[in-house]
Scaffold this motif. Sequence first.
Motif, short mmCIF file in Angstrom:
data_model
loop_
_atom_site.label_atom_id
_atom_site.label_comp_id
_atom_site.label_asym_id
_atom_site.label_seq_id
_atom_site.Cartn_x
_atom_site.Cartn_y
_atom_site.Cartn_z
N VAL A 1 0.81 -1.22 0.00
CA VAL A 1 0.00 0.00 0.00
C VAL A 1 0.85 1.27 0.00
O VAL A 1 1.82 1.39 0.76
CB VAL A 1 -0.93 0.04 1.25
N ASN A 2 0.49 2.19 -0.84
CA ASN A 2 0.91 3.59 -0.76
C ASN A 2 -0.01 4.34 -1.71
O ASN A 2 -0.14 3.95 -2.88
CB ASN A 2 2.38 3.77 -1.16
N GLN A 3 -0.68 5.36 -1.20
CA GLN A 3 -1.63 6.08 -2.07
C GLN A 3 -0.92 6.94 -3.10
O GLN A 3 -1.56 7.48 -4.00
CB GLN A 3 -2.63 6.89 -1.23
N LYS A 4 0.40 7.08 -2.94
CA LYS A 4 1.17 7.80 -3.95
C LYS A 4 1.38 6.86 -5.14
O LYS A 4 1.69 5.68 -4.95
CB LYS A 4 2.52 8.18 -3.33
N GLY A 5 1.25 7.40 -6.34
CA GLY A 5 1.40 6.56 -7.53
C GLY A 5 2.85 6.35 -7.91
O GLY A 5 3.72 7.17 -7.59
N GLY A 6 3.12 5.24 -8.56
CA GLY A 6 4.43 5.01 -9.17
C GLY A 6 5.59 4.84 -8.21
O GLY A 6 6.72 5.16 -8.52
N VAL A 7 5.32 4.29 -7.02
CA VAL A 7 6.39 4.13 -6.03
C VAL A 7 6.98 2.71 -6.02
O VAL A 7 7.92 2.43 -5.27
CB VAL A 7 5.90 4.48 -4.60
N GLY A 8 6.40 1.82 -6.82
CA GLY A 8 6.93 0.45 -6.88
C GLY A 8 6.05 -0.60 -6.21
O GLY A 8 6.52 -1.70 -5.91
N LYS A 9 4.76 -0.30 -6.01
CA LYS A 9 3.87 -1.29 -5.40
C LYS A 9 3.74 -2.54 -6.27
O LYS A 9 3.91 -3.66 -5.79
CB LYS A 9 2.45 -0.70 -5.19
N THR A 10 3.44 -2.31 -7.55
CA THR A 10 3.21 -3.45 -8.43
C THR A 10 4.51 -4.22 -8.68
O THR A 10 4.54 -5.46 -8.62
CB THR A 10 2.58 -2.97 -9.76
N THR A 11 5.58 -3.48 -8.94
CA THR A 11 6.89 -4.12 -9.16
C THR A 11 7.28 -4.96 -7.93
O THR A 11 7.78 -6.07 -8.06
CB THR A 11 7.95 -3.03 -9.43
N SER A 12 7.02 -4.41 -6.74
CA SER A 12 7.37 -5.14 -5.52
C SER A 12 6.45 -6.33 -5.30
O SER A 12 6.89 -7.38 -4.83
CB SER A 12 7.34 -4.19 -4.31
N SER A 13 5.17 -6.19 -5.63
CA SER A 13 4.24 -7.32 -5.49
C SER A 13 4.69 -8.47 -6.39
O SER A 13 4.76 -9.62 -5.97
CB SER A 13 2.81 -6.92 -5.86
N ILE A 14 5.00 -8.14 -7.63
CA ILE A 14 5.40 -9.17 -8.59
C ILE A 14 6.71 -9.83 -8.16
O ILE A 14 6.82 -11.07 -8.12
CB ILE A 14 5.56 -8.57 -10.01
N ASN A 15 7.70 -9.03 -7.79
CA ASN A 15 9.04 -9.59 -7.58
C ASN A 15 9.25 -10.16 -6.18
O ASN A 15 9.95 -11.16 -6.03
CB ASN A 15 10.09 -8.54 -7.94
N LEU A 16 8.61 -9.57 -5.18
CA LEU A 16 8.63 -10.22 -3.87
C LEU A 16 7.84 -11.52 -3.97
O LEU A 16 8.25 -12.56 -3.44
CB LEU A 16 8.02 -9.29 -2.80
N GLY A 17 6.70 -11.45 -4.67
CA GLY A 17 5.88 -12.65 -4.87
C GLY A 17 6.66 -13.75 -5.56
O GLY A 17 6.66 -14.91 -5.12
N ALA A 18 7.37 -13.38 -6.63
CA ALA A 18 8.13 -14.39 -7.39
C ALA A 18 9.28 -14.94 -6.53
O ALA A 18 9.61 -16.12 -6.63
CB ALA A 18 8.67 -13.76 -8.67
N SER A 19 9.87 -14.10 -5.71
CA SER A 19 10.99 -14.56 -4.88
C SER A 19 10.51 -15.50 -3.78
O SER A 19 11.14 -16.53 -3.52
CB SER A 19 11.71 -13.36 -4.25
N LEU A 20 9.39 -15.17 -3.16
CA LEU A 20 8.83 -16.08 -2.15
C LEU A 20 8.43 -17.40 -2.81
O LEU A 20 8.63 -18.49 -2.24
CB LEU A 20 7.63 -15.43 -1.45
#
Length: 289
Positions: free
Chosen positions: A40-59
């Motif tokens: 979560v961060n209401q600010k746009g473009g901070v890396g939420k999606t990139t982090s979801s994908i790559n933390l998800g893939a790493s786990l």
Amino acid sequence: MMNSQQALDIPKSTSTDPEQDFDDPAPLDTHGPARVIAMVNQKGGVGKTTSSINLGASLAAYGRKMLLVDFDPQGALSVGLGINPYELEISVYNLLMNSRLDPHEVIVGTDFDNIDIIPANIDLSAAEVQLVGEVAREQILSRVLSKVTDEYDVILIDCQPSLGLLTVNALTAAHGVIIPLETEFFALRGVALLVETIEKIQDRLNPSLVVDGILATMYDSRTLHSKEVMTRVTEAFDDKVFDTVINRTVKFPDASVAAEPITSFAPKHAGSEAYRRLARELIARGGAP
Ligand SMILES: Nc1ncnc2c1ncn2[C@@H]1O[C@H](COP(=O)(O)OP(=O)(O)OP(=O)(O)O)[C@@H](O)[C@H]1O
Ligand SMILES: [Mg+2]
């Protein structure tokens, strides 16, 4: 009523030494019930999606069964994992609107081991308005996910850049929150409002919600500016800041274009290692099994 210290209380990092690494996690013998984490961060473009994908893939690479929930009508998480959300007849929107719909009808597998996804598309943009009159409108996602928690180790929700009803649903469904912050001058702007929102959710809807950590993204080690912002973020959040920092590199947008996690697009790249390290750190802190 919780004060902000308690609100942001998270397990202490095993080390404050940024050079220290975290052990490779032990494989899991059994799976579920899932720990639910909202990005979560209401600010746009901070890396939420990139982090979801790559933390998800790493786990997932560490053998954790992952369900990634795209909770943004832009559908960037879905696209980033090779799914065209506009070809789907049903998406997370239908799960919110129809409590009798089985989540298994919406969950899709990906080309990546241990990663399933609940996709989203532009339909979701109508949900916020349509759910306003619903009874227990903040708990709808929580009830949907409870039907599948036993099948996953971690459920990661990629939120849209807003603190509206959808994000409130994600925070109500979650055990933990990860807050990505872009390492730039205005990084901390708006974070007070986010912390206030988290405290309200803890107070009224989800008392056991914790902040798992603040994740510094798009860090540029060549600039003094990045270092100054990092110092300010650490002053503000102390050991709530993950030791792991994600550097700025064009490999992330490149991997998005290829619709792959960076860990599969460029597994040896420093960006891949950073997200694997984040996964190890999260597990070491107790934020994931
Ligand atoms: N560490 C990084 N270095 C360079 N570019 C990055 C990095 N992380 C993300 N990006 C790029 O920055 C842009 C925004 O990232 P991302 O989509 O993950 O942010 P977001 O917080 O999900 O955005 P939104 O609020 O719009 O959903 C994307 O083009 C992404 O590829
Ligand atoms: Mg996003």
